[in-house]
Scaffold this active site. Structure first.
Site, PDB file in Angstrom:
ATOM      1  N   LYS A 181       0.839  -1.194   0.000  1.00 33.21           N
ATOM      2  CA  LYS A 181       0.000   0.000   0.000  1.00 33.21           C
ATOM      3  C   LYS A 181       0.874   1.245   0.000  1.00 33.21           C
ATOM      4  O   LYS A 181       1.890   1.305   0.697  1.00 33.21           O
ATOM      5  CB  LYS A 181      -0.908   0.009   1.227  1.00 33.21           C
ATOM      6  N   GLU A 221      -3.655   4.213  -4.067  1.00 36.16           N
ATOM      7  CA  GLU A 221      -4.497   5.021  -3.172  1.00 36.16           C
ATOM      8  C   GLU A 221      -4.185   6.520  -3.255  1.00 36.16           C
ATOM      9  O   GLU A 221      -3.381   7.033  -2.485  1.00 36.16           O
ATOM     10  CB  GLU A 221      -4.335   4.550  -1.718  1.00 36.16           C
ATOM     11  N   GLU A 223      -5.799   9.347  -2.004  1.00 32.93           N
ATOM     12  CA  GLU A 223      -6.940   9.721  -1.162  1.00 32.93           C
ATOM     13  C   GLU A 223      -7.321  11.182  -1.384  1.00 32.93           C
ATOM     14  O   GLU A 223      -6.503  12.087  -1.212  1.00 32.93           O
ATOM     15  CB  GLU A 223      -6.621   9.504   0.320  1.00 32.93           C
ATOM     16  N   SER A 332     -11.476  -1.377   2.549  1.00 34.47           N
ATOM     17  CA  SER A 332     -10.158  -1.456   3.168  1.00 34.47           C
ATOM     18  C   SER A 332     -10.172  -0.415   4.279  1.00 34.47           C
ATOM     19  O   SER A 332      -9.673   0.693   4.115  1.00 34.47           O
ATOM     20  CB  SER A 332      -9.044  -1.172   2.148  1.00 34.47           C
TER      21      SER A 332
END
Length: 394
Positions: A181, A221, A223, A332
């Site tokens: 990640k 990711e 965000e 997640s």
């Protein structure tokens, strides 16, 4: 003088403007100057089949990801909220509670770990990686090195950690990690600037390519933070811009789409917007964005909760699974799975069993949401409390 005038015009441009102030379809044409075209064949370091299988395993029906990859500093804040000191012993005790929960593998397919946790063991000496494997949960690892100020931007950030990533990833694979990640952020109140969006997309693409070369399925990711008072339409606009740029650079870096997972923000109004959107509205806008930007080759969309309450995150996920999607649409979650657990545990050994049961309650609720079968009936008040923190960092 003409050059100075042109330079002056460039300097007037706000740092919050999009790349080149042009739609992405108006990138400089490659047809104007004929050149030789070559096509690279991606080998993914020889791990292609394994990457595809790993991604499919994580994106399996009724299951999602437990994110417990908070940095030691952030984990310390969580522990402080229940009166515990930020020591390795206390961090290990809490993560042992989570990772040894009986029956967790029925609802959880992967667990993202911080580096410290990847190498830790239970008090009985069993490696946490082995605890997860016994439950058919794949271990993952946070590989970025955190956010730092981005020079030349509108008070925005960029994510560091590419230096040495290949060697670190190889070691994580040897330790048992099978996915990775990398979290970067985009701030709507800060623009976002073209520079910040491009930096986020390029960094994610380089990380994804390096991860696949070392056997790790990358979770992508970018965000989009909840901070701000903007309407949901603005979030949709920014999300579409960001994901366009991300997939452009993923393709440029020959990333195998079948061997990645996405961890997007849901498309919601800013946390400080006067109007609150319903789960149905959030599902509509979020799925619209995904359908416009995400290829069906991507096996799984694993949403982050981003400060929503436990119940909000579950209701919104459930709304997105009321009809078939081209991808596995799941979760997640960190805070949206752990909040009640932490407050139930309180650092007391006698509360471990009941805290583990509360984790199973939340995991099961999100499992049902992934299947489109969740109902909020009977949910406690604690699970309905929002967890948004302005300027939140991991």
């Amino acid at each position: 003088m003409a050059a100075c005038a042109s330079l002056a015009k460039l300097n007037v441009l706000s740092s919050s403007q999009w790349i080149g102030q042009q739609p992405f379809s108006q990138r400089p044409s490659r047809l104007s100057s004929p050149r030789r075209v070559s096509f690279a064949i991606r080998a993914a370091g020889g791990y292609s089949d394994e990457l595809v299988q790993t991604a499919k395993s994580i994106a399996s029906p009724g299951r999602g990801i437990l994110a417990i990859d908070e940095s030691n500093a952030t984990c310390g804040k969580r522990l402080a909220s229940i009166g515990l000191d930020n020591t390795e012993t206390n961090r290990q005790a809490y993560r042992q509670l989570l990772l040894t929960t009986p029956g967790l593998g029925e609802y959880i397919s992967g667990a993202i770990l911080f580096e410290e946790t990847l190498y830790q063991s239970t008090t009985d000496g069993k490696n946490f990686v082995d605890c997860l494997k016994e439950k058919h949960i794949l271990p993952g690892i946070k590989v970025d090195k955190g956010l730092v100020p981005l020079p030349g931007s509108n008070n925005e950030s960029w994510c560091q950690g590419l230096d040495g990533l290949a060697s670190r990833s190889a070691e994580y694979y040897k330790q048992g990690a099978r996915f990775a990640k990398w979290r970067t952020v985009v701030s709507i109140p800060c623009g976002p600037s073209a520079l910040a969006v491009k930096e986020a997309a390029w960094g994610l693409a380089r990380y994804a390519s390096i991860s696949q070369d070392n056997g790790l399925v990358p979770i992508v990711e970018p965000e989009i933070l909840l901070d701000g008072d903007h309407p949901i339409e603005r979030t949709l606009e920014v999300a579409e811009k960001v994901w366009s740029e991300v997939f452009f650079y993923l393709a440029e870096n020959n990333v195998l789409f079948e061997g990645i997972l996405l961890k997007p923000s849901m498309v919601t109004p800013g946390a400080e917007h006067k109007d609150k959107a319903s789960p149905e509205t959030i599902a509509k806008y979020t799925l619209t964005m995904l359908q416009r930007r995400v290829p069906p080759a991507v096996p799984g969309i694993m949403f982050l909760s981003g400060g929503q309450s436990e119940v909000e995150a579950t209701l919104n996920l459930n709304a997105m699974n009321q009809s078939p999607n081209p991808w596995h649409v799941s979760f997640s979650y960190a805070r949206a799975l752990q909040n009640t657990v932490l407050k139930t545990w309180k650092g007391l050994p006698e509360n471990i069993e009941v805290a583990q049961k509360s984790l199973l309650v939340r995991a099961k609720a999100n499992s049902l949401a992934q299947l489109g079968k969740y109902s909020a009936e009977g949910e406690g008040e604690e699970a309905k409390k929002g967890m948004f923190v302005k300027g939140y960092t991991y």
